[in-house]
Write an enzyme that holds these catalytic residues in place. Structure first.
Site, PDB file in Angstrom:
ATOM      1  N   HIS A  30      -5.770 -49.442 -18.002  1.00 37.57           N
ATOM      2  CA  HIS A  30      -4.518 -49.849 -17.360  1.00 37.57           C
ATOM      3  C   HIS A  30      -3.820 -50.926 -18.196  1.00 37.57           C
ATOM      4  O   HIS A  30      -4.305 -52.045 -18.287  1.00 37.57           O
ATOM      5  CB  HIS A  30      -4.855 -50.378 -15.962  1.00 37.57           C
ATOM      6  CG  HIS A  30      -3.672 -50.768 -15.146  1.00 37.57           C
ATOM      7  ND1 HIS A  30      -3.448 -52.062 -14.752  1.00 37.57           N
ATOM      8  CD2 HIS A  30      -2.651 -50.035 -14.650  1.00 37.57           C
ATOM      9  CE1 HIS A  30      -2.339 -52.106 -14.031  1.00 37.57           C
ATOM     10  NE2 HIS A  30      -1.836 -50.907 -13.945  1.00 37.57           N
ATOM     11  N   HIS A  72       5.524 -53.570 -18.764  1.00 36.12           N
ATOM     12  CA  HIS A  72       5.362 -53.145 -17.378  1.00 36.12           C
ATOM     13  C   HIS A  72       6.635 -53.227 -16.554  1.00 36.12           C
ATOM     14  O   HIS A  72       6.868 -52.421 -15.656  1.00 36.12           O
ATOM     15  CB  HIS A  72       4.258 -53.962 -16.693  1.00 36.12           C
ATOM     16  CG  HIS A  72       4.026 -53.536 -15.285  1.00 36.12           C
ATOM     17  ND1 HIS A  72       4.588 -54.180 -14.206  1.00 36.12           N
ATOM     18  CD2 HIS A  72       3.330 -52.495 -14.777  1.00 36.12           C
ATOM     19  CE1 HIS A  72       4.234 -53.557 -13.095  1.00 36.12           C
ATOM     20  NE2 HIS A  72       3.468 -52.546 -13.407  1.00 36.12           N
TER      21      HIS A  72
HETATM   22 CA    CA Z   1       1.882 -48.306 -14.860  1.00 34.59          CA
END
Ligand code: CA
Length: 323
Positions: A30, A72
């Site tokens: 992630h 992000h």
């Molecule tokens: Ca993402």
């Protein structure tokens, strides 16, 4: 006769190995190995690769000059020093948008651990120290070249897992982020369902557009934050990406996990389930990573997980998953 028996034996062993390899869940880094290095930097991606991720995640937004940037948020001020380098370039809401800066300008910024721009303090205080060493942001192309380069030099085949961020917001700003991302993916060989990629998005109508209007053949993951029409999602997506909290909704009086029927329903519709996010430094009180992963992988039988700590998830998948 002996030869035939041997051939059959190897065929059966081959098929069994293939099946077990296929059914093992996937380990998705992630934002890279973001538990150890600043998220979405190339060092965090290289580390995730080395720690045994099967897929590396890319969040994608556009720059002023239409470059797909790996970050992000649509804002730059939670992971860079933009506010000190370009103080006058904020919008009326006080935020600094990647879309207002060229790639060259963004490359001049230092990147660091995610922080709260109001207070300047790190979101995860136990992680990599703020403003140390030298980290930069990079493009989707640069990250794909890193991963494909490592695939060549190591002989592995690690996949990519890009997310198209806020397509509706980009459209309001006059940009079609999806078309740009799909063009880059195609240029680097990601074109069909057999290619080693999942493409993800939270926007339901955009993911439908990607499948139906733009005729994209890639494996598509519908990210969700709340329950949705699973049958409808199954008509265009390959899988869903829910919060872990949508699967384990809490603990009962005996302290046992309460499991929703989300994964079961998704599997009934042949949808994979890749929940987010394993954060071993942000678990509820008294919950261990091992206990959480045991419920998710061995009880609920999810098909993969987004992990800030890809070594922890890799070890569990390798040694503890029962399939
Ligand atoms: Ca993402």
């Amino acid at each position: 006769m002996k030869k035939l028996v041997m051939a059959l034996f190897f065929m059966i062993v081959g098929v069994t190995t293939m099946l077990s390899a296929q059914s093992l869940p996937v380990n998705i880094a992630h934002r890279g190995a973001s538990g150890y290095l600043p998220e979405h930097t190339l060092p965090a991606k290289a580390l995730a690769y080395g720690l045994g991720a099967d897929f590396l995640e890319q969040d994608v937004v556009l720059t002023k000059d239409d470059q797909p940037l790996i970050i992000h948020d649509i804002h730059l001020d939670t992971v860079t020093d933009v506010a000190t380098k370009f103080p006058e370039r904020k919008r009326e809401d006080g935020r600094y948008y990647a879309l207002d800066f060229t790639l060259a300008e963004i490359k001049s910024l230092k990147a660091c651990e995610r922080f709260d721009p109001a207070s300047g303090t790190a979101v995860f205080p136990g992680r990599f120290p703020m403003w140390k060493s030298d980290f930069r942001l990079h493009t989707l192309q640069e990250e794909i070249e890193l991963i494909q380069g490592l695939n060549k030099s190591t002989g592995k085949n690690i996949g990519i897992y890009p997310e198209i961020k806020d397509p509706a917001w980009h459209r309001e700003q006059g940009r079609d982020i999806t078309k740009i991302v799909l063009r880059v993916l195609s240029e680097y060989g990601y074109k069909t369902a057999d290619d080693n990629i999942y493409l993800q998005c939270f926007d339901f109508s955009e993911l439908k557009r990607i499948r139906n209007e733009l005729k994209c053949e890639l494996k598509l993951i519908q990210l969700i934050e709340e329950d949705c029409d699973i049958a409808e999602v199954a008509s265009y997506a390959t899988g869903i990406g829910p919060w872990i909290k949508q699967i384990i909704t809490g603990l009962d009086k005996q302290g046992k996990p309460v499991i929703s029927d989300l994964v079961e329903r998704a599997h009934q519709h042949k949808l994979m389930v890749h929940p987010y996010t394993l954060r071993i430094d942000a678990l509820p009180e008294g919950v261990t990573p091992d206990a959480l992963l045991d419920v998710l992988f061995n009880q609920v039988k999810i098909d993969g997980i987004f992990s800030d700590f890809p070594d922890v998830s890799r070890d569990f998948i390798k040694n503890r998953v029962k399939r």
